[in-house]
Each structure stands twice: as C-alpha cells, then as structure tokens.
Design a protein around this motif. Structure first.
Motif, PDB file in Angstrom:
ATOM      1  N   GLY A   1       0.779  -1.232   0.000  1.00  0.00           N
ATOM      2  CA  GLY A   1       0.000   0.000   0.000  1.00  0.00           C
ATOM      3  C   GLY A   1       0.810   1.281   0.000  1.00  0.00           C
ATOM      4  O   GLY A   1       0.249   2.366   0.058  1.00  0.00           O
ATOM      5  N   ILE A   2       2.132   1.176  -0.078  1.00  0.00           N
ATOM      6  CA  ILE A   2       2.990   2.360  -0.066  1.00  0.00           C
ATOM      7  C   ILE A   2       3.649   2.513  -1.429  1.00  0.00           C
ATOM      8  O   ILE A   2       4.273   1.580  -1.934  1.00  0.00           O
ATOM      9  CB  ILE A   2       4.084   2.241   1.027  1.00  0.00           C
ATOM     10  CG1 ILE A   2       3.437   2.196   2.410  1.00  0.00           C
ATOM     11  CG2 ILE A   2       5.071   3.396   0.927  1.00  0.00           C
ATOM     12  CD1 ILE A   2       4.410   1.926   3.536  1.00  0.00           C
ATOM     13  N   LYS A   3       3.495   3.692  -2.032  1.00  0.00           N
ATOM     14  CA  LYS A   3       4.151   3.978  -3.300  1.00  0.00           C
ATOM     15  C   LYS A   3       5.609   4.322  -3.021  1.00  0.00           C
ATOM     16  O   LYS A   3       5.903   5.113  -2.129  1.00  0.00           O
ATOM     17  CB  LYS A   3       3.477   5.134  -4.019  1.00  0.00           C
ATOM     18  CG  LYS A   3       2.086   4.794  -4.486  1.00  0.00           C
ATOM     19  CD  LYS A   3       1.450   5.949  -5.196  1.00  0.00           C
ATOM     20  CE  LYS A   3       0.027   5.583  -5.574  1.00  0.00           C
ATOM     21  NZ  LYS A   3      -0.653   6.702  -6.227  1.00  0.00           N
TER      22      LYS A   3
ATOM     23  N   PHE B   1      10.346   6.548  -0.025  1.00  0.00           N
ATOM     24  CA  PHE B   1       8.884   6.568   0.013  1.00  0.00           C
ATOM     25  C   PHE B   1       8.408   7.498   1.122  1.00  0.00           C
ATOM     26  O   PHE B   1       9.180   7.895   1.993  1.00  0.00           O
ATOM     27  CB  PHE B   1       8.306   5.158   0.196  1.00  0.00           C
ATOM     28  CG  PHE B   1       8.783   4.429   1.418  1.00  0.00           C
ATOM     29  CD1 PHE B   1       8.085   4.506   2.607  1.00  0.00           C
ATOM     30  CD2 PHE B   1       9.928   3.657   1.365  1.00  0.00           C
ATOM     31  CE1 PHE B   1       8.527   3.831   3.730  1.00  0.00           C
ATOM     32  CE2 PHE B   1      10.378   2.965   2.479  1.00  0.00           C
ATOM     33  CZ  PHE B   1       9.674   3.051   3.661  1.00  0.00           C
ATOM     34  N   MET B   2       7.150   7.841   1.067  1.00  0.00           N
ATOM     35  CA  MET B   2       6.512   8.642   2.109  1.00  0.00           C
ATOM     36  C   MET B   2       5.694   7.707   2.987  1.00  0.00           C
ATOM     37  O   MET B   2       5.008   6.822   2.495  1.00  0.00           O
ATOM     38  CB  MET B   2       5.585   9.702   1.504  1.00  0.00           C
ATOM     39  CG  MET B   2       6.295  10.779   0.722  1.00  0.00           C
ATOM     40  SD  MET B   2       7.358  11.823   1.728  1.00  0.00           S
ATOM     41  CE  MET B   2       6.175  12.651   2.764  1.00  0.00           C
ATOM     42  N   LEU B   3       5.788   7.923   4.280  1.00  0.00           N
ATOM     43  CA  LEU B   3       5.020   7.128   5.231  1.00  0.00           C
ATOM     44  C   LEU B   3       3.978   8.031   5.859  1.00  0.00           C
ATOM     45  O   LEU B   3       4.322   9.054   6.461  1.00  0.00           O
ATOM     46  CB  LEU B   3       5.960   6.542   6.288  1.00  0.00           C
ATOM     47  CG  LEU B   3       5.359   5.586   7.295  1.00  0.00           C
ATOM     48  CD1 LEU B   3       4.779   4.364   6.591  1.00  0.00           C
ATOM     49  CD2 LEU B   3       6.401   5.160   8.300  1.00  0.00           C
TER      50      LEU B   3
ATOM     51  N   ASP C   1      10.861  -3.968   6.304  1.00  0.00           N
ATOM     52  CA  ASP C   1       9.753  -4.643   6.990  1.00  0.00           C
ATOM     53  C   ASP C   1      10.059  -4.867   8.475  1.00  0.00           C
ATOM     54  O   ASP C   1       9.152  -4.842   9.307  1.00  0.00           O
ATOM     55  CB  ASP C   1       9.454  -5.996   6.330  1.00  0.00           C
ATOM     56  CG  ASP C   1       8.847  -5.849   4.953  1.00  0.00           C
ATOM     57  OD1 ASP C   1       8.333  -4.754   4.620  1.00  0.00           O
ATOM     58  OD2 ASP C   1       8.899  -6.839   4.191  1.00  0.00           O
ATOM     59  N   GLN C   2      11.321  -5.074   8.812  1.00  0.00           N
ATOM     60  CA  GLN C   2      11.714  -5.326  10.199  1.00  0.00           C
ATOM     61  C   GLN C   2      11.626  -4.072  11.072  1.00  0.00           C
ATOM     62  O   GLN C   2      11.594  -4.177  12.300  1.00  0.00           O
ATOM     63  CB  GLN C   2      13.154  -5.855  10.258  1.00  0.00           C
ATOM     64  CG  GLN C   2      13.400  -7.106   9.446  1.00  0.00           C
ATOM     65  CD  GLN C   2      12.622  -8.291   9.931  1.00  0.00           C
ATOM     66  OE1 GLN C   2      12.588  -8.549  11.128  1.00  0.00           O
ATOM     67  NE2 GLN C   2      11.993  -9.019   9.033  1.00  0.00           N
ATOM     68  N   LEU C   3      11.598  -2.891  10.477  1.00  0.00           N
ATOM     69  CA  LEU C   3      11.640  -1.632  11.229  1.00  0.00           C
ATOM     70  C   LEU C   3      10.332  -1.267  11.934  1.00  0.00           C
ATOM     71  O   LEU C   3      10.322  -0.393  12.783  1.00  0.00           O
ATOM     72  CB  LEU C   3      12.059  -0.487  10.307  1.00  0.00           C
ATOM     73  CG  LEU C   3      13.475  -0.581   9.756  1.00  0.00           C
ATOM     74  CD1 LEU C   3      13.732   0.576   8.789  1.00  0.00           C
ATOM     75  CD2 LEU C   3      14.492  -0.569  10.874  1.00  0.00           C
ATOM     76  N   LYS C   4       9.231  -1.875  11.563  1.00  0.00           N
ATOM     77  CA  LYS C   4       7.925  -1.583  12.175  1.00  0.00           C
ATOM     78  C   LYS C   4       7.605  -0.094  12.121  1.00  0.00           C
ATOM     79  O   LYS C   4       7.241   0.535  13.115  1.00  0.00           O
ATOM     80  CB  LYS C   4       7.876  -2.099  13.615  1.00  0.00           C
ATOM     81  CG  LYS C   4       8.068  -3.590  13.718  1.00  0.00           C
ATOM     82  CD  LYS C   4       8.001  -4.068  15.127  1.00  0.00           C
ATOM     83  CE  LYS C   4       8.258  -5.549  15.174  1.00  0.00           C
ATOM     84  NZ  LYS C   4       8.237  -6.079  16.521  1.00  0.00           N
ATOM     85  N   MET C   5       7.760   0.484  10.967  1.00  0.00           N
ATOM     86  CA  MET C   5       7.562   1.923  10.794  1.00  0.00           C
ATOM     87  C   MET C   5       6.120   2.361  10.986  1.00  0.00           C
ATOM     88  O   MET C   5       5.852   3.527  11.215  1.00  0.00           O
ATOM     89  CB  MET C   5       8.081   2.368   9.446  1.00  0.00           C
ATOM     90  CG  MET C   5       9.586   2.333   9.390  1.00  0.00           C
ATOM     91  SD  MET C   5      10.261   2.973   7.881  1.00  0.00           S
ATOM     92  CE  MET C   5       9.705   1.736   6.736  1.00  0.00           C
ATOM     93  N   GLU C   6       5.187   1.434  10.936  1.00  0.00           N
ATOM     94  CA  GLU C   6       3.781   1.789  11.162  1.00  0.00           C
ATOM     95  C   GLU C   6       3.576   2.364  12.555  1.00  0.00           C
ATOM     96  O   GLU C   6       2.586   3.038  12.830  1.00  0.00           O
ATOM     97  CB  GLU C   6       2.844   0.604  10.911  1.00  0.00           C
ATOM     98  CG  GLU C   6       3.036  -0.571  11.848  1.00  0.00           C
ATOM     99  CD  GLU C   6       4.157  -1.533  11.457  1.00  0.00           C
ATOM    100  OE1 GLU C   6       4.385  -2.473  12.216  1.00  0.00           O
ATOM    101  OE2 GLU C   6       4.803  -1.332  10.418  1.00  0.00           O
ATOM    102  N   GLU C   7       4.517   2.133  13.464  1.00  0.00           N
ATOM    103  CA  GLU C   7       4.425   2.649  14.827  1.00  0.00           C
ATOM    104  C   GLU C   7       4.955   4.075  14.967  1.00  0.00           C
ATOM    105  O   GLU C   7       4.835   4.673  16.036  1.00  0.00           O
ATOM    106  CB  GLU C   7       5.183   1.727  15.774  1.00  0.00           C
ATOM    107  CG  GLU C   7       4.589   0.331  15.860  1.00  0.00           C
ATOM    108  CD  GLU C   7       5.419  -0.631  16.679  1.00  0.00           C
ATOM    109  OE1 GLU C   7       6.386  -0.214  17.315  1.00  0.00           O
ATOM    110  OE2 GLU C   7       5.073  -1.830  16.677  1.00  0.00           O
ATOM    111  N   LEU C   8       5.525   4.639  13.918  1.00  0.00           N
ATOM    112  CA  LEU C   8       6.034   6.014  13.976  1.00  0.00           C
ATOM    113  C   LEU C   8       4.913   6.993  14.273  1.00  0.00           C
ATOM    114  O   LEU C   8       3.825   6.910  13.736  1.00  0.00           O
ATOM    115  CB  LEU C   8       6.660   6.418  12.640  1.00  0.00           C
ATOM    116  CG  LEU C   8       8.107   6.042  12.418  1.00  0.00           C
ATOM    117  CD1 LEU C   8       8.516   6.423  11.007  1.00  0.00           C
ATOM    118  CD2 LEU C   8       9.018   6.741  13.405  1.00  0.00           C
ATOM    119  N   GLY C   9       5.178   7.923  15.131  1.00  0.00           N
ATOM    120  CA  GLY C   9       4.216   8.985  15.405  1.00  0.00           C
ATOM    121  C   GLY C   9       3.098   8.600  16.353  1.00  0.00           C
ATOM    122  O   GLY C   9       2.186   9.372  16.577  1.00  0.00           O
ATOM    123  N   GLU C  10       3.146   7.408  16.882  1.00  0.00           N
ATOM    124  CA  GLU C  10       2.071   7.000  17.809  1.00  0.00           C
ATOM    125  C   GLU C  10       2.356   7.485  19.205  1.00  0.00           C
ATOM    126  O   GLU C  10       3.415   7.723  19.636  1.00  0.00           O
ATOM    127  CB  GLU C  10       1.918   5.485  17.797  1.00  0.00           C
ATOM    128  CG  GLU C  10       1.334   4.999  16.495  1.00  0.00           C
ATOM    129  CD  GLU C  10       1.096   3.503  16.505  1.00  0.00           C
ATOM    130  OE1 GLU C  10       1.509   2.793  17.468  1.00  0.00           O
ATOM    131  OE2 GLU C  10       0.503   3.008  15.550  1.00  0.00           O
TER     132      GLU C  10
END
Length: 67
Positions: free
Chosen positions: A14-16, A33-35, A58-67
């Motif tokens: 889902g990330i361009k 890319f932009m997250l 994928d190992q970085l778990k970047m979806e947790e940034l800014g939480e």
C-alpha cells in the motif's frame, strides 16, 4: 533501465515507492517513500538485492512512527 542501473516506481504493501539501482562500481540501491504522507523515508544500501532491503524495511515496524 540502462547499463548504469535502473529506476522504477512501485507499490508495496500500500505504499508507493521509488527504487533505484546504480550498477558497479557503485553497486548501490536507494529506496524512497513517504510514510503516512508525513515522514520521508530514504534507505541507501550496498545489499546484493532490492529484496534484502525491503526485508530490512519490513523489520523496522515503521507503522508505529508517530504514535
């Protein structure tokens, strides 16, 4: 794509993203890319393949940034 490397855009999970490769002697990959339309991510590596870099990302778990 040329003898000097390649540049392509793609969508992954889902990330361009923009993926670039510079042929040897540089032998470097750059993935950008932009997250969440807020964080600009740029990864530069001398890995053997782009797949290795994506695995690292994928190992970085970047979806947790800014939480």
């Amino acid at each position: 794509s040329s003898e000097y490397g390649y540049e392509k855009t793609l969508e992954r999970k889902g990330i361009k993203a923009k993926e670039e490769y510079l042929s040897p002697p540089a032998g470097q990959y750059m993935i950008k890319f932009m997250l969440r339309e807020y964080y600009g991510v740029s990864v530069k590596s001398n890995a053997e393949t782009a797949a290795e870099i994506w695995h690292f990302i994928d190992q970085l778990k970047m979806e947790e940034l800014g939480e």
